[in-house]
Enzyme design. Structure first.
Site, short mmCIF file in Angstrom:
data_model
loop_
_atom_site.label_atom_id
_atom_site.label_comp_id
_atom_site.label_asym_id
_atom_site.label_seq_id
_atom_site.Cartn_x
_atom_site.Cartn_y
_atom_site.Cartn_z
N ASN A 188 8.32 12.09 9.55
CA ASN A 188 7.39 11.94 10.67
C ASN A 188 8.10 11.13 11.76
O ASN A 188 8.36 9.94 11.58
CB ASN A 188 6.14 11.22 10.16
CG ASN A 188 5.15 10.87 11.27
OD1 ASN A 188 5.47 10.94 12.45
ND2 ASN A 188 3.94 10.49 10.88
N HIS A 212 1.29 17.81 14.85
CA HIS A 212 2.15 16.65 14.60
C HIS A 212 2.57 16.62 13.14
O HIS A 212 1.76 16.92 12.25
CB HIS A 212 1.39 15.37 14.97
CG HIS A 212 2.05 14.12 14.49
ND1 HIS A 212 3.37 13.85 14.72
CD2 HIS A 212 1.57 13.06 13.78
CE1 HIS A 212 3.68 12.69 14.17
NE2 HIS A 212 2.62 12.19 13.58
N CYS A 224 1.94 8.32 17.60
CA CYS A 224 2.36 9.68 17.28
C CYS A 224 1.67 10.71 18.18
O CYS A 224 2.02 11.89 18.15
CB CYS A 224 2.09 10.00 15.82
SG CYS A 224 2.94 8.91 14.69
N1 COA Z 1 4.58 6.43 -4.55
C1 COA Z 1 3.93 6.57 -5.71
N2 COA Z 1 2.63 6.34 -5.86
C2 COA Z 1 1.94 5.92 -4.79
C3 COA Z 1 2.55 5.73 -3.54
C4 COA Z 1 3.93 6.00 -3.45
N3 COA Z 1 4.61 5.89 -2.29
N4 COA Z 1 1.62 5.34 -2.64
C5 COA Z 1 0.47 5.27 -3.31
N5 COA Z 1 0.64 5.61 -4.61
C6 COA Z 1 -0.36 5.72 -5.64
C7 COA Z 1 -1.49 4.74 -5.44
O1 COA Z 1 -1.22 3.54 -6.09
C8 COA Z 1 -2.65 5.49 -6.02
O2 COA Z 1 -2.61 5.37 -7.43
P1 COA Z 1 -3.97 5.28 -8.29
O3 COA Z 1 -4.67 6.60 -8.07
O4 COA Z 1 -3.45 5.10 -9.68
O5 COA Z 1 -4.71 4.10 -7.74
C9 COA Z 1 -2.38 6.96 -5.71
O6 COA Z 1 -0.94 7.03 -5.54
C10 COA Z 1 -3.09 7.47 -4.47
O7 COA Z 1 -2.85 6.56 -3.39
P2 COA Z 1 -3.31 6.84 -1.93
O8 COA Z 1 -2.93 5.70 -1.06
O9 COA Z 1 -4.75 7.28 -1.94
O10 COA Z 1 -2.35 8.07 -1.57
P3 COA Z 1 -2.64 9.34 -0.69
O11 COA Z 1 -2.83 10.52 -1.53
O12 COA Z 1 -3.66 9.07 0.37
O13 COA Z 1 -1.22 9.55 0.04
C11 COA Z 1 -0.30 9.15 2.23
C12 COA Z 1 -0.69 8.55 0.86
C13 COA Z 1 0.24 8.04 3.10
C14 COA Z 1 0.77 10.21 1.98
C15 COA Z 1 -1.54 9.80 2.86
O14 COA Z 1 -2.64 8.92 2.83
C16 COA Z 1 -1.36 10.21 4.28
O15 COA Z 1 -0.46 10.99 4.61
N6 COA Z 1 -2.25 9.80 5.17
C17 COA Z 1 -2.28 10.17 6.55
C18 COA Z 1 -1.11 9.65 7.26
C19 COA Z 1 -1.12 10.07 8.69
O16 COA Z 1 -1.61 11.07 9.07
N7 COA Z 1 -0.58 9.23 9.49
C20 COA Z 1 -0.50 9.47 10.86
C21 COA Z 1 0.67 8.72 11.25
S1 COA Z 1 1.11 9.21 12.77
#
Ligand code: COA
Length: 352
Positions: free
Chosen positions: A300, A269, A122
């Protein structure tokens, strides 16, 4: 000793025109949740995404890259015969060999020029802009066409809660060339291979080679090697981003010799709207500075996200050509690249 000639480049350069292509098919969170165990509310709340676009029918990475490139050339007013190099920033061109740049250049009617792919996840558009700027400043080309294009949907596991709802397809392109005033700062770019495993496919190239060997003499129709599915440790990327990116943004302002008060538009981004809101706040940019939010309806799109986001802002009037923008690309690698740049004019031929 003979003296070997050196190129004389253009020091003052700018993005002269922009073009984009958005796939026809709009995929809502509800549609993603027909397969994924999630909800529209959770997805919007955590990522800021409502819809993304995925290719369908005759659309492909190649067709999108060509359409965006064509529009960027037309919108720049630069005669295509003057384009001296093409950079295709993409992590999803379907073949490792042949790579995509030469094919895209041929389709655009500029066959024969140096054309190559740049893979930096990305971060691809930021890396591409840095390389394009250096090609111009060193005199290796007078005009460069930089295209960011991705079909992320091909490598998504529809059941994976960490990726299925995040990524979209699309393409954006800019023509970069000489200008009266300088419109592109030096890049602040870097990488962190220690965290490489945070974003990647579910098997690496060495495993692929092992598989290729074990598939020798077998029929690929009955023994498919399988798709390479994208995996991401979202929270790990989030933590890395929180530490690395504010420093990169501050350095980008520093090397450009401008202050945060000079910045008129913020185009990070489009990875996660919440990360972007945090970055804007922590950098101390004023509330009323427009910030790209193309992720809401485009998802994204990896190396395509920054030119797509700029195009959206110019077409809707959220930003204007000539404004001073702070750009920041980041992602797999992990890698990042930031610049201060003057926005190109609003496109006369837009993607929507
Ligand atoms: N739908 C519903 N619940 C979800 C889920 C989904 N798609 N994914 C995770 N969960 C749940 C988890 O099970 C967890 O539940 P718990 O608290 O009961 O254990 C909770 O939601 C939090 O999970 P987590 O993985 O910590 O989520 P998050 O808040 O970090 O969000 C992303 C996930 C991917 C949106 C986030 O981490 C993110 O955007 N990260 C950066 C990505 C990025 O910059 N990427 C660059 C790519 S170029």
């Amino acid at each position: 000793m003979v003296s070997i000639a050196i190129n004389k480049g253009h020091q003052n350069i700018a993005m002269l025109g922009i073009g984009a292509y958005r796939p026809r098919r709009i995929v809502s969170n509800d549609e993603v949740c027909e397969t994924l165990d999630s909800t529209d509310e959770w997805i919007y709340d955590r990522s800021g995404i409502r819809n993304r676009r995925w290719v369908s029918g005759d659309e492909s990475l190649r067709s999108m890259a060509v359409a965006a490139g064509e529009r960027a050339i037309k919108n720049s007013g630069v005669d295509r015969s003057k384009i001296g190099a093409l950079i295709l920033a993409s992590s999803t061109w379907p073949d490792i060999t042949p790579h995509g740049g030469p094919t895209v250049a041929h389709d655009l009617g500029i066959n024969g020029i140096p054309a190559f792919d740049l893979v930096s996840g990305c971060g691809g558009f930021g890396y591409g802009l840095a390389v394009a700027a250096d090609l111009l400043r060193s005199g290796s080309a007078d005009y460069v066409l930089l295209i960011g294009a991705e079909t992320m949907s091909f490598s998504l596991d529809p059941h994976d809660r960490g990726t299925a709802f995040i990524f979209g397809d699309g393409a954006g392109a800019v023509v970069i060339g000489p200008s009266q005033e300088n419109g592109i700062s030096p890049a602040v770019w870097g990488s962190d291979g220690e965290n490489a495993s945070a974003i990647g496919q579910n098997f690496n190239i060495l495993e692929m080679m092992d598989r290729a060997e074990s598939y020798q003499g077998k029929d690929p129709e009955t023994d498919p090697v399988g798709r390479m599915l994208l995996r991401m440790e979202g929270p790990r990327v989030f933590r890395w981003a929180a530490v690395t990116l504010p420093r990169a943004l501050a350095s980008a302002l520093d090397v450009a010799g401008v202050s945060k008060d000079d910045i008129e538009v913020f185009v990070p981004h489009q990875a996660n709207a919440r990360i972007n809101e945090l970055m804007k706040k922590n950098l101390g940019l004023a509330d009323d500075i427009p910030m790209a939010n193309d992720i809401e309806n485009t998802g994204n799109t990896s190396a395509a996200s920054i030119p797509l986001a700029i195009e959206e802002m110019l077409v809707t009037g959220k930003a204007k050509g000539g404004q001073l923008a702070l750009l920041l690309a980041f992602g797999a690698g992990l890698s990042y690249a930031g610049q201060v740049a003057v926005l190109p004019p609003a496109p006369t031929e837009a993607s929507f």
